[in-house]
Design a protein around this motif. Structure first.
Motif, mmCIF file in Angstrom:
data_model
loop_
_atom_site.group_PDB
_atom_site.id
_atom_site.type_symbol
_atom_site.label_atom_id
_atom_site.label_comp_id
_atom_site.label_asym_id
_atom_site.label_seq_id
_atom_site.Cartn_x
_atom_site.Cartn_y
_atom_site.Cartn_z
ATOM 1 N N ILE A 161 -60.572 4.145 73.800
ATOM 2 C CA ILE A 161 -59.598 4.365 74.346
ATOM 3 C C ILE A 161 -58.513 5.102 73.560
ATOM 4 C CG2 ILE A 161 -57.749 4.183 76.270
ATOM 5 C CD1 ILE A 161 -59.669 1.818 77.172
ATOM 6 N N PHE A 162 -58.143 4.286 72.637
ATOM 7 C CA PHE A 162 -57.038 4.668 71.628
ATOM 8 C C PHE A 162 -57.899 4.917 70.277
ATOM 9 C CE2 PHE A 162 -54.953 1.531 74.794
ATOM 10 C CZ PHE A 162 -53.965 2.716 75.182
ATOM 11 N N LYS A 163 -57.768 6.022 69.805
ATOM 12 C CA LYS A 163 -58.518 6.368 68.574
ATOM 13 C C LYS A 163 -57.925 5.887 67.328
ATOM 14 C CE LYS A 163 -61.346 8.672 71.256
ATOM 15 N NZ LYS A 163 -62.844 8.330 71.271
ATOM 16 N N ILE A 164 -58.523 5.707 66.120
ATOM 17 C CA ILE A 164 -58.071 5.194 64.763
ATOM 18 C C ILE A 164 -56.605 5.709 64.477
ATOM 19 C CG2 ILE A 164 -58.558 4.779 62.353
ATOM 20 C CD1 ILE A 164 -61.682 4.553 63.334
ATOM 21 N N PRO A 165 -56.558 7.025 64.413
ATOM 22 C CA PRO A 165 -55.128 7.664 63.901
ATOM 23 C C PRO A 165 -54.207 7.093 64.876
ATOM 24 C CG PRO A 165 -56.939 9.493 63.859
ATOM 25 C CD PRO A 165 -57.394 8.147 64.503
ATOM 26 N N PHE A 166 -54.127 7.153 66.144
ATOM 27 C CA PHE A 166 -53.324 6.558 67.072
ATOM 28 C C PHE A 166 -52.872 5.284 66.649
ATOM 29 C CE2 PHE A 166 -51.637 4.502 70.888
ATOM 30 C CZ PHE A 166 -50.728 5.449 71.234
ATOM 31 N N LEU A 167 -54.047 4.232 66.432
ATOM 32 C CA LEU A 167 -53.879 2.782 66.182
ATOM 33 C C LEU A 167 -53.108 2.571 64.956
ATOM 34 C CD1 LEU A 167 -57.367 1.513 67.163
ATOM 35 C CD2 LEU A 167 -55.312 1.313 68.449
ATOM 36 N N ILE A 168 -53.415 3.316 63.723
ATOM 37 C CA ILE A 168 -52.780 3.383 62.727
ATOM 38 C C ILE A 168 -51.214 3.512 62.764
ATOM 39 C CG2 ILE A 168 -52.453 3.980 60.298
ATOM 40 C CD1 ILE A 168 -55.484 4.329 60.226
ATOM 41 N N SER A 169 -50.942 4.637 63.581
ATOM 42 C CA SER A 169 -49.786 5.028 63.617
ATOM 43 C C SER A 169 -48.863 4.135 64.865
ATOM 44 C CB SER A 169 -49.601 6.691 64.271
ATOM 45 O OG SER A 169 -48.288 7.088 64.448
ATOM 46 N N HIS A 170 -49.299 3.927 65.591
ATOM 47 C CA HIS A 170 -48.893 2.799 66.749
ATOM 48 C C HIS A 170 -48.411 1.294 65.928
ATOM 49 C CE1 HIS A 170 -47.688 1.154 70.697
ATOM 50 N NE2 HIS A 170 -48.676 0.074 70.301
ATOM 51 N N ILE A 171 -49.517 1.060 65.289
ATOM 52 C CA ILE A 171 -49.113 -0.285 64.798
ATOM 53 C C ILE A 171 -48.106 -0.192 63.624
ATOM 54 C CG2 ILE A 171 -50.366 -2.268 63.377
ATOM 55 C CD1 ILE A 171 -52.896 -1.388 65.008
ATOM 56 N N SER A 172 -48.319 0.704 62.812
ATOM 57 C CA SER A 172 -47.287 0.940 61.733
ATOM 58 C C SER A 172 -46.061 1.175 62.333
ATOM 59 C CB SER A 172 -47.758 1.788 60.659
ATOM 60 O OG SER A 172 -47.647 3.249 61.228
ATOM 61 N N SER A 173 -45.703 1.493 63.398
ATOM 62 C CA SER A 173 -44.445 1.813 63.795
ATOM 63 C C SER A 173 -44.076 0.418 64.198
ATOM 64 C CB SER A 173 -44.234 2.646 65.166
ATOM 65 O OG SER A 173 -44.668 2.044 66.119
ATOM 66 N N ILE A 174 -44.658 -0.687 64.460
ATOM 67 C CA ILE A 174 -44.088 -2.107 64.879
ATOM 68 C C ILE A 174 -44.135 -2.774 63.614
ATOM 69 C CG2 ILE A 174 -44.963 -4.144 66.325
ATOM 70 C CD1 ILE A 174 -46.335 -1.903 68.082
ATOM 71 N N MET A 175 -45.289 -2.956 62.768
ATOM 72 C CA MET A 175 -45.188 -3.970 61.557
ATOM 73 C C MET A 175 -45.937 -3.025 60.580
ATOM 74 S SD MET A 175 -48.430 -6.156 62.688
ATOM 75 C CE MET A 175 -48.065 -6.343 64.305
ATOM 76 N N THR A 176 -45.374 -3.236 59.260
ATOM 77 C CA THR A 176 -45.626 -2.698 58.170
ATOM 78 C C THR A 176 -47.157 -3.379 57.950
ATOM 79 O OG1 THR A 176 -43.479 -2.184 57.071
ATOM 80 C CG2 THR A 176 -45.680 -2.411 55.327
ATOM 81 N N LEU A 177 -48.153 -2.334 57.604
ATOM 82 C CA LEU A 177 -49.709 -2.615 57.169
ATOM 83 C C LEU A 177 -49.655 -2.320 55.560
ATOM 84 C CD1 LEU A 177 -51.359 -0.106 59.886
ATOM 85 C CD2 LEU A 177 -51.463 -2.862 59.909
ATOM 86 N N LEU A 178 -50.239 -3.440 55.092
ATOM 87 C CA LEU A 178 -50.400 -3.509 53.604
ATOM 88 C C LEU A 178 -51.861 -3.251 53.098
ATOM 89 C CD1 LEU A 178 -47.967 -6.659 53.183
ATOM 90 C CD2 LEU A 178 -47.451 -4.148 52.858
ATOM 91 N N GLU A 179 -52.149 -2.953 51.904
ATOM 92 C CA GLU A 179 -53.272 -2.878 51.363
ATOM 93 C C GLU A 179 -54.271 -3.907 51.619
ATOM 94 O OE1 GLU A 179 -55.543 -2.183 47.073
ATOM 95 O OE2 GLU A 179 -53.624 -3.082 46.999
ATOM 96 N N GLY A 180 -55.441 -3.766 52.286
ATOM 97 C CA GLY A 180 -56.453 -4.923 52.763
ATOM 98 C C GLY A 180 -56.190 -5.100 54.058
ATOM 99 N N ASP A 181 -55.176 -4.980 54.790
ATOM 100 C CA ASP A 181 -55.086 -5.501 56.181
ATOM 101 C C ASP A 181 -56.115 -4.657 56.952
ATOM 102 O OD1 ASP A 181 -52.928 -6.893 55.400
ATOM 103 O OD2 ASP A 181 -51.464 -5.551 56.611
ATOM 104 N N VAL A 182 -56.654 -5.343 58.006
ATOM 105 C CA VAL A 182 -57.835 -5.111 58.749
ATOM 106 C C VAL A 182 -57.453 -4.704 60.079
ATOM 107 C CG1 VAL A 182 -59.920 -5.631 59.914
ATOM 108 C CG2 VAL A 182 -59.426 -5.959 57.398
ATOM 109 N N ILE A 183 -57.584 -3.794 61.037
ATOM 110 C CA ILE A 183 -57.550 -3.455 62.290
ATOM 111 C C ILE A 183 -58.949 -3.648 62.876
ATOM 112 C CG2 ILE A 183 -56.737 -1.780 64.072
ATOM 113 C CD1 ILE A 183 -54.916 -0.392 62.110
ATOM 114 N N LEU A 184 -58.874 -4.438 63.817
ATOM 115 C CA LEU A 184 -60.108 -4.677 64.705
ATOM 116 C C LEU A 184 -60.072 -3.757 65.878
ATOM 117 C CD1 LEU A 184 -60.878 -8.560 64.587
ATOM 118 C CD2 LEU A 184 -61.794 -6.951 63.216
ATOM 119 N N THR A 185 -60.885 -2.614 66.134
ATOM 120 C CA THR A 185 -60.613 -1.570 66.850
ATOM 121 C C THR A 185 -61.193 -1.730 68.321
ATOM 122 O OG1 THR A 185 -62.584 -0.512 66.328
ATOM 123 C CG2 THR A 185 -60.779 0.206 65.036
#
Length: 219
Positions: free
Chosen positions: A158-182
């Motif tokens: 439903i929500f594609k990878i670019p949207f997920l990265i943008s949305h999550i990074s607006s809430i919390m900073t993502l750091l090197e090695g962090d994982v998003i389970l899609t």
């Protein structure tokens, strides 16, 4: 180097109900924005390991997912640049104590205990970007004792990878090695001690895990 990314990550961000058919099979509404939850990195389990069912549970539910691994610090990332922050991919399982989750949901409580225990995030080695030209068109599959239980395509997210990265990074900073389970396609279900899970991304990677009861005091 891609293989070290999982060692340096600080968190796992799960995306719930990101496939419409899976939301429906659990009786949930299709979400209007991503449903997010956190898992600790201590829940990782390398390929070939044993998934542990904690006492007094008799089973855990499997959920096969595409894992997106972040390559560098990301905060307030626009969708148009989001894929620049992807360092690789992996095949992961989001093991879930469904009874605990159901109790928590009905009480309005978090899912941490249902999702975050040791061995609850079995994961493959890291796939480099070069080996995954189109992450929006990957076939995920999972078998229990050789019988197909899940098979679905990432194109149904439903929500594609670019949207997920943008949305999550607006809430919390993502750091090197962090994982998003899609998220997981339909077909989730239980496994019990003594069973074996095999799973993979067709033509790219496959993993296998035994399932057993957790023994208290084992490290």
């Amino acid at each position: 180097m891609a293989s070290r990314l999982l060692q340096v990550g600080t968190k796992i961000i799960g995306v719930g109900r990101n496939y419409a058919a899976h939301a429906k099979e659990l009786g949930n509404a299709v979400p209007k924005e991503p449903v997010l939850f956190l898992k600790p990195t201590s829940s990782y389990l390398e390929n070939g390991g044993t998934i542990e069912i904690p006492h007094p549970l008799q089973s855990l539910d499997y959920e096969v997912e595409l894992a997106v691994i972040i390559s560098k610090k990301a905060r307030d990332v626009p969708q148009a640049k989001a894929m620049d922050y992807v360092g690789g991919y992996a095949l992961a399982l989001d093991m879930t104590a469904r009874e605990i989750q159901a109790t928590a949901k009905s009480a309005g409580l978090p899912w941490t205990i249902a999702k975050g225990q040791d061995t609850f995030t079995p994961i493959s080695s890291v796939l480099s970007l070069a080996t995954v030209p189109d992450p929006d068109d990957l076939e995920l599959w999972l078998k229990v004792d050789g019988e197909v239980r899940q098979k679905g395509s990432t194109k149904d997210m439903i929500f594609k990878i670019p949207f997920l990265i943008s949305h999550i990074s607006s809430i919390m900073t993502l750091l090197e090695g962090d994982v998003i389970l899609t998220g997981t396609p339909k077909g989730v279900g239980p496994v019990k001690a003594g069973q074996k899970i095999t799973a993979g991304i067709t033509n790219l990677v496959d993993v296998q895990f035994n399932v057993d009861k957790r023994r208290q005091g084992s490290s």
